[in-house]
Enzyme design. Structure first.
Site, PDB file in Angstrom:
ATOM      1  N   GLY A  48       0.809  -1.223   0.000  1.00 27.03           N
ATOM      2  CA  GLY A  48       0.000   0.000   0.000  1.00 27.03           C
ATOM      3  C   GLY A  48       0.837   1.266   0.000  1.00 27.03           C
ATOM      4  O   GLY A  48       0.882   1.999  -0.988  1.00 27.03           O
ATOM      5  N   GLU A 114      -7.501   4.315   0.178  1.00 23.40           N
ATOM      6  CA  GLU A 114      -7.698   2.961   0.699  1.00 23.40           C
ATOM      7  C   GLU A 114      -8.883   2.975   1.660  1.00 23.40           C
ATOM      8  O   GLU A 114      -9.361   4.048   2.072  1.00 23.40           O
ATOM      9  CB  GLU A 114      -6.419   2.454   1.378  1.00 23.40           C
ATOM     10  N   ARG A 370      -6.595  -1.651  12.516  1.00 16.81           N
ATOM     11  CA  ARG A 370      -5.666  -0.644  11.968  1.00 16.81           C
ATOM     12  C   ARG A 370      -6.185  -0.057  10.658  1.00 16.81           C
ATOM     13  O   ARG A 370      -6.649  -0.782   9.773  1.00 16.81           O
ATOM     14  CB  ARG A 370      -4.311  -1.304  11.716  1.00 16.81           C
TER      15      ARG A 370
HETATM   16  C1  SIN Z   1      -2.597  -3.117   1.330  1.00 14.55           C
HETATM   17  O1  SIN Z   1      -1.853  -2.695   0.472  1.00 14.55           O
HETATM   18  O2  SIN Z   1      -3.730  -3.502   1.117  1.00 14.55           O
HETATM   19  C2  SIN Z   1      -2.090  -3.216   2.713  1.00 14.55           C
HETATM   20  C3  SIN Z   1      -1.805  -1.905   3.261  1.00 14.55           C
HETATM   21  C4  SIN Z   1      -1.736  -2.019   4.735  1.00 14.55           C
HETATM   22  O3  SIN Z   1      -1.873  -3.106   5.263  1.00 14.55           O
HETATM   23  O4  SIN Z   1      -1.587  -0.994   5.383  1.00 14.55           O
END
Ligand code: SIN
Length: 516
Positions: A48, A114, A370
């Site tokens: 991410g 996200e 989180r």
């Molecule tokens: C993701 O890229 O989905 C994971 C990012 C994260 O776990 O903070």
């Protein structure tokens, strides 16, 4: 100083360990890295990025509010305010040391969205390469910093604590006779616990060793019950399960099942971008009933997956899936431990002289769940904070004492029975996973006790893993409600009486284990 006496000892060489070592420069530090630098650290696998309010329209306050909301009632709001307000400075610092963040045409940062973020605020690198590229930049910087000594192949086995003060760390190199390193201050930055589970996105060496070792030495552990299961690990027969980053859903990828139903729309108004625990539970349910949950990137991402999500595309190719024309089978997998060694605002544990940062710690930032891309952020902020605090402690004459003639305790240093590890991972996945209940947790505790008796001290490493597993399971047994990543089918609702963080010691976890 004698050979075994050091200024600062950092246990672990992931993002938190290396960033702390750099923050301490030019003061001398020694870093234990069980594998060659860059290998074996979860940070390098992060796809991410780092969450930070970089954009003029965004604010640290909004980021903190999203962190608090995602954490389902038990985030420490002061810590959230502190970490989010420091975020931008650390992203700029990473850019300064050469991290090639994705940039817009006019030099700004490309920000991606996200789940559970109210704003597109995740800085990324080459699409899904953030962890690997940040680590590459830090490793280069570390190798150009003469004050940092890296001991590759060195693993910490045991922390020596006398009168609640650190005295040393027992270290083993390639299963040879262990020896002791003493330091004025110690930073534990040796990662989380994902590979205690059968399905995980973490590297195999990330097995709860840090939290287990610290707890066995007497450190208080916080929020141990909260494990985050990533909703979209790829279900393609590879162990560990490759991650299909949430950023794909941020780009509009959807979740469908074998009937072609976009099932998240019926579960949460935010659909695929609902909080991670909610998506993980529904994906788990779809998986359990044989509906084959899949991530469909075809329309939203299409051909771009090849150059914007290089890791995901590479794993698809390895598994014979063409994500341009086919949906990717997915399953929830253990991804991040919100719990860990309890730390104060400076990153110090309950043991004097022991600081903790990164996933091994529990600062209060993550609560029960989180927020995406807050993991790397917390590692950066708390590595730097712990470094400052260690410098201050050494200056203030609060350093740990060097003890002459310290004896290496009897340890099982040579042998980890991988069959027993597999058994442990099965117990955790089956009984302490996405859905839990009192009977299953009690059974897990009994089985952990049996594994410990079977190990009988043969492997201290395995004892550390079992300690971490016991802490997670005992804390999950004790929390008789559902909140964030912890879901009890026998207590499916939230209970306001239990709306608080928890603390547990190893002795308390063993007492719970032995009482069921
Ligand atoms: C993701 O890229 O989905 C994971 C990012 C994260 O776990 O903070």
């Amino acid at each position: 100083m004698p050979d075994n006496q050091h200024n600062v000892l950092i246990i672990g060489a992931g993002l938190a360990g290396l960033y702390a070592a750099l923050s301490l420069a030019p003061r001398p530090v020694t870093v234990l890295s069980p594998k060659p630098l860059g290998y074996g650290a979860s940070s390098a696998w992060a796809q991410g990025g780092v969450a930070a309010a970089m954009d003029a329209g965004d604010t640290p306050e909004a980021h903190a509010a999203d962190t608090v909301n995602a954490g389902d009632g038990i985030v420490d709001a002061d810590i959230a305010a502190f970490v989010t307000s420091a975020a931008k400075e650390h992203v700029l610092e990473l850019a300064e040391v050469g991290t090639p963040f994705d940039r817009t045409k006019n030099g700004g940062f490309v920000m991606s969205k996200e789940a559970a973020h109210s704003y597109a605020r995740v800085v990324r690198v080459k699409g899904d390469q953030a962890g690997a590229e940040i680590m590459k930049a830090l490793i280069k910087e570390v190798s150009n910093t003469p004050s940092i000594t890296v001991l590759e192949g060195a693993t910490a086995l045991e922390l020596l604590n006398e009168n609640n003060t650190m005295q040393g760390v027992v270290v083993s190199e390639d299963n040879t006779t262990p020896y002791i390193i003493q330091a004025k201050a110690y930073l534990l930055a040796a990662g989380g616990a994902g590979s205690l589970y059968l399905k995980t996105t973490n590297p195999p060496s990330v097995r709860g060793l840090a939290v287990g070792m610290a707890a066995r030495a007497g450190a208080i552990v916080a929020d141990a019950e909260f494990v985050q299961f990533h909703p979209t690990a790829m279900d393609v027969g590879i162990d560990p399960n490759p991650l299909a980053t949430e950023a794909l859903r941020g780009e509009g990828a959807t979740l469908i099942n074998k009937h072609g139903e976009r099932y998240m729309l019926a579960v949460h108004p935010d659909g695929e971008l609902a909080p991670r625990d909610i998506v993980a539970r529904e994906n788990f349910r779809q998986h359990q009933i044989g509906n084959v949950p899949m991530l469909d990137t075809r329309e939203a991402v299409g051909e771009h997956i090849k150059d914007e999500f290089i890791s995901v595309y590479r794993y698809c190719q390895q598994s014979g899936i063409d994500p341009v024309t086919e949906a990717i089978p997915i399953v929830p997998a253990a991804h991040y431990h919100m719990g860990g060694v309890a730390t104060d605002k400076q990153g110090m544990s309950s043991i004097k002289g022991l600081w903790v940062s990164g996933e091994a710690s529990s600062t209060g930032l993550h609560g029960a769940n989180r927020l995406a891309s807050n993991g790397l952020l917390e590692a950066l902020v708390y590595a730097a904070t712990a470094a400052d605090s260690m410098i201050q402690a050494i200056k203030d004459d609060q350093a740990c004492p060097f003890v002459d003639d310290l004896q290496v305790p009897e340890l099982g240093f040579k042998y980890v029975d991988e069959d027993a590890v597999l058994e442990l991972r099965k117990i955790m996945s089956d009984k302490v996973g996405v859905m839990r209940d009192g009977d299953g947790l009690a059974q897990a505790l009994r089985e952990l006790k049996r594994l410990s008796a079977q190990n009988n001290g043969t492997s201290t490493n395995f004892e550390n893993m079992l300690a971490a597993a016991t802490l997670i399971t005992a804390a999950a047994y004790n929390r008789r409600e559902s909140r964030g990543g912890h879901f009890r089918t026998d207590y499916p609702d939230k209970d306001d009486q239990q709306k608080h963080r928890t603390e547990i010691t190893y002795a308390q976890a063993i007492a719970i284990r032995d009482s069921v």
